[in-house]
Motif scaffolding. Structure first.
Motif, PDB file in Angstrom:
ATOM      1  N   TYR A   6      15.482 -35.166 -59.804  1.00  0.00           N
ATOM      2  CA  TYR A   6      14.987 -35.961 -58.692  1.00  0.00           C
ATOM      3  C   TYR A   6      14.769 -35.125 -57.442  1.00  0.00           C
ATOM      4  CZ  TYR A   6      13.648 -40.786 -57.959  1.00  0.00           C
ATOM      5  OH  TYR A   6      12.929 -41.941 -57.817  1.00  0.00           O
ATOM      6  N   SER A  15      12.933 -40.208 -53.775  1.00  0.00           N
ATOM      7  CA  SER A  15      13.810 -39.196 -54.361  1.00  0.00           C
ATOM      8  C   SER A  15      15.179 -39.259 -53.700  1.00  0.00           C
ATOM      9  CB  SER A  15      13.218 -37.802 -54.163  1.00  0.00           C
ATOM     10  OG  SER A  15      14.157 -36.815 -54.540  1.00  0.00           O
ATOM     11  N   THR A  16      16.226 -39.062 -54.487  1.00  0.00           N
ATOM     12  CA  THR A  16      17.573 -39.011 -53.909  1.00  0.00           C
ATOM     13  C   THR A  16      17.936 -37.611 -53.442  1.00  0.00           C
ATOM     14  OG1 THR A  16      18.700 -38.478 -55.982  1.00  0.00           O
ATOM     15  CG2 THR A  16      18.309 -40.824 -55.502  1.00  0.00           C
ATOM     16  N   HIS A  19      21.557 -37.040 -53.297  1.00  0.00           N
ATOM     17  CA  HIS A  19      22.458 -37.649 -52.316  1.00  0.00           C
ATOM     18  C   HIS A  19      21.913 -39.010 -51.879  1.00  0.00           C
ATOM     19  CE1 HIS A  19      25.203 -38.144 -48.973  1.00  0.00           C
ATOM     20  NE2 HIS A  19      25.822 -37.032 -49.328  1.00  0.00           N
ATOM     21  N   PRO A  20      22.750 -40.057 -51.857  1.00  0.00           N
ATOM     22  CA  PRO A  20      22.269 -41.392 -51.469  1.00  0.00           C
ATOM     23  C   PRO A  20      21.754 -41.463 -50.037  1.00  0.00           C
ATOM     24  CG  PRO A  20      24.677 -41.364 -51.676  1.00  0.00           C
ATOM     25  CD  PRO A  20      24.178 -40.088 -52.253  1.00  0.00           C
ATOM     26  N   TRP A  22      19.997 -39.267 -48.505  1.00  0.00           N
ATOM     27  CA  TRP A  22      18.604 -38.801 -48.482  1.00  0.00           C
ATOM     28  C   TRP A  22      17.671 -39.952 -48.851  1.00  0.00           C
ATOM     29  CZ3 TRP A  22      16.452 -34.195 -46.962  1.00  0.00           C
ATOM     30  CH2 TRP A  22      15.091 -34.025 -47.248  1.00  0.00           C
ATOM     31  N   ALA A  23      18.037 -40.680 -49.895  1.00  0.00           N
ATOM     32  CA  ALA A  23      17.212 -41.814 -50.315  1.00  0.00           C
ATOM     33  C   ALA A  23      17.159 -42.884 -49.228  1.00  0.00           C
ATOM     34  CB  ALA A  23      17.761 -42.401 -51.614  1.00  0.00           C
ATOM     35  N   ARG A  24      18.276 -43.093 -48.545  1.00  0.00           N
ATOM     36  CA  ARG A  24      18.339 -44.125 -47.506  1.00  0.00           C
ATOM     37  C   ARG A  24      17.440 -43.800 -46.321  1.00  0.00           C
ATOM     38  NH1 ARG A  24      20.869 -44.978 -42.813  1.00  0.00           N
ATOM     39  NH2 ARG A  24      21.959 -42.961 -42.879  1.00  0.00           N
TER      40      ARG A  24
END
Length: 341
Positions: A6, A15-16, A19-20, A22-24
């Motif tokens: 990803y 894309s994560t 790390h969550p 980054w996705a947020r």
């Protein structure tokens, strides 16, 4: 089918980057990475994404947020990273081949019925290390041979798209598609060089490392193609910029070996280029990181322009030295990150 790391953009998906947070804080991709779309256009179907280290910056394959994939070859050991999930998917026979964090189910041609693959990005071992840990094949082509567009960068001068497979023929077929290379008759190498000093740095007896390689090579191509060299001596003579580091500390340590110096310079450039792209985001969001990644990314990193330029000079000379060495031969060495340059 394709299983991808990803870090690759897929239209409509976020894309994560391992790390969550980054996705947020990021929007869905507006287009798909050419590396992925090329495979899909050749008959692949993307079926999922896989785990990587936080920001693909680790080498163990561990991720405290999404979990660590189990190494099918040795369940009690780490799978290796950064493309841990992609390697595990191939090793566990979930897919036939993979791009760092994508899982793909594919039918490339009449000759190849059903293929699965995963791809990864190899900056300083992100494909080669998990392939070795999980007992599968991992291929890192030359830097820039496969498009970097639509891939979250770590180190733009080192990031290289690679892929995994168990079957050498599948690995080769994926390569022909991604590298847009024609199918040609395989030729035997004129010379194969064994870098003896690289194998000697392993914590593995020579009868289980270099001797295995030598015997297999002799069986395939004969003894006449083999040549032995000391790679450190070769590098010392071909990379004069390394002399500037001979009595200096890198990463807090005094490095005497040219091979160790090269590894430290590569890590230095990787950290510098990562910082240029992501340090501002890191300072604002302050993501919770795996300890091994945190130790590398959260330590203060102040460097001068002179240090950066000196490191780039070493990289340029090193690339020229390896290109010269590899013009007419195949170089066999241990899992050392020389080709990251």
């Amino acid at each position: 089918s394709i299983n991808q790391q990803y870090r690759f953009d897929v239209e409509g998906h976020v894309s994560t980057f391992g790390h969550p947070e980054w996705a947020r804080t990021h929007e869905p991709a507006s287009s798909t990475s050419p590396a992925v779309s090329t495979l899909i256009q050749s008959g692949a179907t993307c079926i999922g994404t896989t785990v990587i280290d936080n920001f693909a910056y680790g080498i163990s394959g561990q991720n405290k947020h999404f979990g660590t994939p189990t190494n099918p070859a040795v369940p009690a050991r780490v799978p290796g990273g950064s493309s841990s999930g992609a390697a595990v998917a191939v090793a566990a026979n979930f897919v036939d081949f993979s791009l760092g964090q994508l899982l793909i189910y594919s039918q490339f041609s009449v000759q190849v019925s059903i293929l699965h693959h995963t791809n990864g990005v190899d900056t300083s071992g992100g494909v080669r290390v998990p392939a070795g840990f999980c007992g599968i094949l991992g291929f890192r082509p030359s830097h820039g041979a496969v498009s970097h567009v639509g891939i979250i960068p770590i180190s733009t001068s080192l990031d290289t798209v690679g892929w995994f497979a168990k079957d050498p023929d599948i690995l080769r077929r994926v390569g022909h598609i991604l590298l847009q290379a024609p199918f040609v008759m395989q030729r035997s190498p004129r010379q194969i060089v064994i870098a003896d000093d690289c194998f000697q740095q392993l914590n593995v007896p020579l009868d289980r490392s270099s001797q295995v390689v030598i015997k297999a090579t002799e069986k395939l191509f004969g003894k006449q193609v083999l040549k032995h060299i000391n790679l450190e001596d070769y590098i010392s003579s071909k990379v004069p910029s390394l002399k500037a580091y001979s009595n200096q500390k890198l990463n807090g340590e005094l490095k005497s070996s040219s091979l160790k110096l090269l590894a430290s310079i590569m890590q230095f450039l990787q950290r510098h280029e990562f910082g240029n792209k992501h340090d501002e985001w890191m300072s604002i969001v302050k993501p919770d990181l795996h300890p091994a990644v945190s130790a590398q990314l959260q330590e203060k990193f102040d460097v001068s322009e002179v240090e950066i330029e000196n490191s780039k000079s070493v990289r340029t000379e090193m690339r020229a030295a390896l290109n010269s060495l590899l013009k007419v031969i195949i170089l066999l060495c241990s899992l050392f990150n020389l080709k990251s340059f």
